[in-house]
Write a protein that holds these residues in place. Structure first.
Motif, PDB file in Angstrom:
ATOM      1  N   VAL A  65     -18.284  16.796   0.824  1.00  0.00           N
ATOM      2  CA  VAL A  65     -16.906  16.590   1.280  1.00  0.00           C
ATOM      3  C   VAL A  65     -16.029  17.724   0.776  1.00  0.00           C
ATOM      4  CG1 VAL A  65     -14.870  15.112   1.099  1.00  0.00           C
ATOM      5  CG2 VAL A  65     -17.117  14.091   1.478  1.00  0.00           C
ATOM      6  N   PHE A  66     -16.212  18.102  -0.480  1.00  0.00           N
ATOM      7  CA  PHE A  66     -15.399  19.181  -1.037  1.00  0.00           C
ATOM      8  C   PHE A  66     -15.633  20.484  -0.283  1.00  0.00           C
ATOM      9  CE2 PHE A  66     -15.049  22.858  -3.856  1.00  0.00           C
ATOM     10  CZ  PHE A  66     -13.710  22.785  -4.179  1.00  0.00           C
ATOM     11  N   GLU A  67     -16.880  20.809  -0.008  1.00  0.00           N
ATOM     12  CA  GLU A  67     -17.169  22.041   0.719  1.00  0.00           C
ATOM     13  C   GLU A  67     -16.529  22.028   2.097  1.00  0.00           C
ATOM     14  OE1 GLU A  67     -21.370  22.735   0.810  1.00  0.00           O
ATOM     15  OE2 GLU A  67     -21.306  23.910  -1.048  1.00  0.00           O
ATOM     16  N   ALA A  68     -16.569  20.886   2.775  1.00  0.00           N
ATOM     17  CA  ALA A  68     -15.979  20.797   4.110  1.00  0.00           C
ATOM     18  C   ALA A  68     -14.463  20.917   4.052  1.00  0.00           C
ATOM     19  CB  ALA A  68     -16.386  19.483   4.772  1.00  0.00           C
ATOM     20  N   GLN A  69     -13.828  20.288   3.070  1.00  0.00           N
ATOM     21  CA  GLN A  69     -12.369  20.382   3.008  1.00  0.00           C
ATOM     22  C   GLN A  69     -11.932  21.785   2.598  1.00  0.00           C
ATOM     23  OE1 GLN A  69     -11.403  17.183   0.237  1.00  0.00           O
ATOM     24  NE2 GLN A  69     -10.970  18.635  -1.393  1.00  0.00           N
ATOM     25  N   THR A  70     -12.783  22.498   1.853  1.00  0.00           N
ATOM     26  CA  THR A  70     -12.483  23.891   1.534  1.00  0.00           C
ATOM     27  C   THR A  70     -12.552  24.749   2.792  1.00  0.00           C
ATOM     28  OG1 THR A  70     -13.350  23.627  -0.709  1.00  0.00           O
ATOM     29  CG2 THR A  70     -13.158  25.868   0.132  1.00  0.00           C
ATOM     30  N   ARG A  71     -13.551  24.516   3.637  1.00  0.00           N
ATOM     31  CA  ARG A  71     -13.669  25.255   4.894  1.00  0.00           C
ATOM     32  C   ARG A  71     -12.506  24.937   5.833  1.00  0.00           C
ATOM     33  NH1 ARG A  71     -19.263  23.315   6.894  1.00  0.00           N
ATOM     34  NH2 ARG A  71     -18.646  24.439   8.789  1.00  0.00           N
ATOM     35  N   ALA A  72     -11.996  23.728   5.720  1.00  0.00           N
ATOM     36  CA  ALA A  72     -10.886  23.320   6.585  1.00  0.00           C
ATOM     37  C   ALA A  72      -9.533  23.780   6.054  1.00  0.00           C
ATOM     38  CB  ALA A  72     -10.877  21.803   6.746  1.00  0.00           C
ATOM     39  N   GLN A  73      -9.522  24.345   4.852  1.00  0.00           N
ATOM     40  CA  GLN A  73      -8.254  24.776   4.252  1.00  0.00           C
ATOM     41  C   GLN A  73      -7.549  25.760   5.166  1.00  0.00           C
ATOM     42  OE1 GLN A  73      -7.410  23.474   1.307  1.00  0.00           O
ATOM     43  NE2 GLN A  73      -5.577  24.614   0.776  1.00  0.00           N
ATOM     44  N   LYS A  74      -6.276  25.521   5.434  1.00  0.00           N
ATOM     45  CA  LYS A  74      -5.558  26.333   6.410  1.00  0.00           C
ATOM     46  C   LYS A  74      -4.748  27.451   5.784  1.00  0.00           C
ATOM     47  CE  LYS A  74      -5.132  22.547   9.736  1.00  0.00           C
ATOM     48  NZ  LYS A  74      -5.947  21.578   8.974  1.00  0.00           N
ATOM     49  N   HIS A  75      -4.649  27.481   4.488  1.00  0.00           N
ATOM     50  CA  HIS A  75      -3.769  28.459   3.856  1.00  0.00           C
ATOM     51  C   HIS A  75      -4.436  29.823   3.801  1.00  0.00           C
ATOM     52  CE1 HIS A  75      -2.111  24.835   1.376  1.00  0.00           C
ATOM     53  NE2 HIS A  75      -2.048  24.657   2.666  1.00  0.00           N
ATOM     54  N   ASP A  76      -3.853  30.815   4.424  1.00  0.00           N
ATOM     55  CA  ASP A  76      -4.366  32.170   4.246  1.00  0.00           C
ATOM     56  C   ASP A  76      -3.439  33.003   3.364  1.00  0.00           C
ATOM     57  OD1 ASP A  76      -3.356  33.514   7.515  1.00  0.00           O
ATOM     58  OD2 ASP A  76      -2.193  32.791   5.823  1.00  0.00           O
ATOM     59  N   MET A  77      -2.371  32.371   2.857  1.00  0.00           N
ATOM     60  CA  MET A  77      -1.484  32.986   1.883  1.00  0.00           C
ATOM     61  C   MET A  77      -0.819  34.270   2.373  1.00  0.00           C
ATOM     62  SD  MET A  77      -1.504  30.736  -0.382  1.00  0.00           S
ATOM     63  CE  MET A  77      -2.482  29.498  -1.213  1.00  0.00           C
ATOM     64  N   ARG A  78      -0.732  34.466   3.676  1.00  0.00           N
ATOM     65  CA  ARG A  78      -0.058  35.632   4.199  1.00  0.00           C
ATOM     66  C   ARG A  78       0.911  35.179   5.286  1.00  0.00           C
ATOM     67  NH1 ARG A  78      -1.909  37.143   0.100  1.00  0.00           N
ATOM     68  NH2 ARG A  78      -3.113  39.036  -0.321  1.00  0.00           N
ATOM     69  N   LEU A  79       1.108  35.968   6.330  1.00  0.00           N
ATOM     70  CA  LEU A  79       2.138  35.660   7.315  1.00  0.00           C
ATOM     71  C   LEU A  79       1.869  34.359   8.073  1.00  0.00           C
ATOM     72  CD1 LEU A  79       3.054  39.136   8.828  1.00  0.00           C
ATOM     73  CD2 LEU A  79       4.047  37.929   6.885  1.00  0.00           C
ATOM     74  N   ALA A  80       0.590  34.090   8.409  1.00  0.00           N
ATOM     75  CA  ALA A  80       0.298  32.855   9.130  1.00  0.00           C
ATOM     76  C   ALA A  80       0.636  31.634   8.278  1.00  0.00           C
ATOM     77  CB  ALA A  80      -1.167  32.820   9.557  1.00  0.00           C
TER      78      ALA A  80
END
Length: 501
Positions: free
Chosen positions: A266-281
């Motif tokens: 579950v942790f690995e999947a939620q990490t892959r689903a993380q939406k933050h790219d910490m830049r303009l997007a």
């Protein structure tokens, strides 16, 4: 600004006298930790959230017979395969009984009930640990404060919107831990009528959530909020993240299906689903109303009936003094470390790209610097500084504000987490220099820690209360601390936001 927590070695009990305390569930044996405090570690307030209880509301821990050893930290929801997001050293401990509290009480008992600080750790609601060595240095017990640090379920297990499972499970964890404090803290020398809840980053969001919740009001008497992350999330956003994790795992977003998947997967999947790219997007999503965190408390119409701003504006928590503030450059470095080519982008166009909306001209006027520096300030605003300003604008009753501005010798910025070693008076602590560099004056720690102790003791500080429609006076903590107008720029932006609605 990352560190990777690892499974830490458990401290060995000292051979000398080991004190006993009788709690409602049974007797616990602690140990003296340094010259100033006695520690009772890993006391379970809830049953292990595993098997049938994994996605259930927390259940109070059953009584035990005999004496339970509380000389070592208990299991943490943070596992050694999880990546930390702060500079705070945050060890992980294995095991199932992850819903625990750690109690640090003055080694020399004093007459009368002592004030209590219940600390909720940060970590973006996906990381963090209540067992940081920064919290066990003894500075608060040395000054007559009983400290409680609590654990709570993280990520999808704590916050996911799952079909067939109750929502806001981590919020229920906070509530049960605070109820444990009410029932048991007197046995440790604390006064249940003088409980301050405090937290930093996601922990600050947790405190604001509790402060604005009707159901939590009887559990504490004042609140400390340091660098709160963006507040209560939309249920639909968290449900969307939950569904995305389920899709990656090739299961349905149901309680039974998630319960069949190991926590590591579950942790690995939620990490892959993380939406933050910490830049303009990432900035664009924030400016369009998205949360800075993937997993957050959500408005459920029951336990959490309102957003933080609405709850505070309704007068919930108005009888509870609030101490709140943020750091000058919380996440500026994320943008300043971007390519220098970003400075070639016109400021007005950059604000349009990140989706600032109708107030971008006024915002640009209030935010100086070349494009990268402006966008760095925008990142800090979006997650932390405007969250602080909105809470001050909504809070009824007494609130005190601070602005931490001591610059690190590493990059001349005042980044996220930098205030914590000063508040906890642990400037010689593990990994502190990685945040502050060599610029860490003990005099500033003496002042900040002293003000926090005073607030925990009686709900006041040495500077005037913050008045949004008045002087907006607060305390700047810097190499030369001073009392003056603070968060004025941020309050102007909040007013512009309201006018643009």
């Amino acid at each position: 600004m990352t560190s990777t927590p690892s499974t830490a070695e458990r401290p060995a009990p000292e051979p000398d006298e080991q004190p006993l305390v009788h709690t409602a569930a049974g007797t616990v044996r602690g140990r003296h930790l340094g010259p100033h405090q006695t520690a009772f570690l890993g006391i379970p307030y809830g049953e292990a959230p595993t098997e049938d209880l994994r996605f259930e509301r927390p259940v109070p821990h059953a009584p035990w017979r005999g004496v339970r050893d509380a000389t070592q930290y208990g299991a943490t929801p943070l596992r050694d395969f999880m990546t930390g997001i702060t500079l705070i050293p945050e060890p992980a401990y294995p095991g199932d009984e992850t819903l625990t509290v750690n109690v640090f009480t003055p080694r020399t008992r004093r007459d009368g009930g002592l004030p209590v600080l219940v600390w909720i750790h940060g970590g973006g609601f996906t990381s963090g640990s209540p067992a940081s060595p920064w919290y066990e240095t003894g500075s608060f017990p040395r000054d007559g404060v009983v400290v409680v640090t609590m654990s709570y379920r993280l990520g999808l297990d704590g916050f996911g919107v799952i079909d067939g499972a109750p929502g806001n499970r981590a919020v229920h964890d906070w509530m049960l831990a605070l109820d444990w404090v009410q029932q048991n803290i007197a046995a440790f020398g604390g006064d249940p009528s003088r409980v301050t809840i405090g937290g930093q980053s996601a922990g600050g969001t947790a405190v604001l959530t509790l402060l604005s919740m009707p159901a939590a009001q009887h559990l504490f008497s004042r609140a400390i909020v340091e660098s709160p992350g963006a507040s209560t999330g939309e249920r639909s956003d968290v449900a969307r993240s939950t569904a995305e994790v389920a899709t990656l795992l090739r299961i349905a977003a149901t309680r039974d299906d998630f319960a069949s998947v190991p926590e590591h997967d579950v942790f690995e999947a939620q990490t892959r689903a993380q939406k933050h790219d910490m830049r303009l997007a990432w900035l664009r999503r924030l400016m369009r109303g998205g949360s800075s965190m993937q997993w957050t408390p959500v408005i459920d119409g029951d336990l959490v009936p309102y957003s933080v701003a609405e709850g505070l504006a309704r007068g919930i928590g108005s009888d509870k003094p609030l101490l709140i503030g943020a750091n000058a450059n919380e996440t500026d470095a994320m943008l300043l470390e971007s390519s220098a080519a970003l400075d070639l982008l016109p400021r007005a166009l950059a604000l349009r790209i990140v989706g600032l909306g109708r107030i971008r001209r006024q915002y640009g006027e209030l935010t100086p610097g070349r494009t990268r520096r402006m966008l760095g300030a925008t990142a800090s605003d979006a997650v932390f500084r405007l969250t602080t300003a909105r809470a001050l604008a909504a809070k009824t009753g007494r609130a005190y504000a601070y602005d931490f501005r001591l610059a690190s010798s590493h990059n001349a910025l005042t980044g996220h987490c930098m205030e914590l070693p000063f508040v906890w008076d642990c400037l010689d602590g593990e990994n502190v220099e990685a945040s502050t560099g060599t610029n860490r004056p003990q005099s500033l720690a003496d002042e900040m820690h002293g003000e926090w102790v005073r607030f925990i003791a009686d709900g006041t500080v040495s500077w005037p209360a913050y008045e949004v429609s008045g002087g907006r006076t607060g305390r700047i903590f810097d190499s030369e601390p001073r009392t003056q107008k603070i968060f004025d720029r941020e309050q102007r932006i909040v007013a512009l936001e309201k006018g643009a609605e």
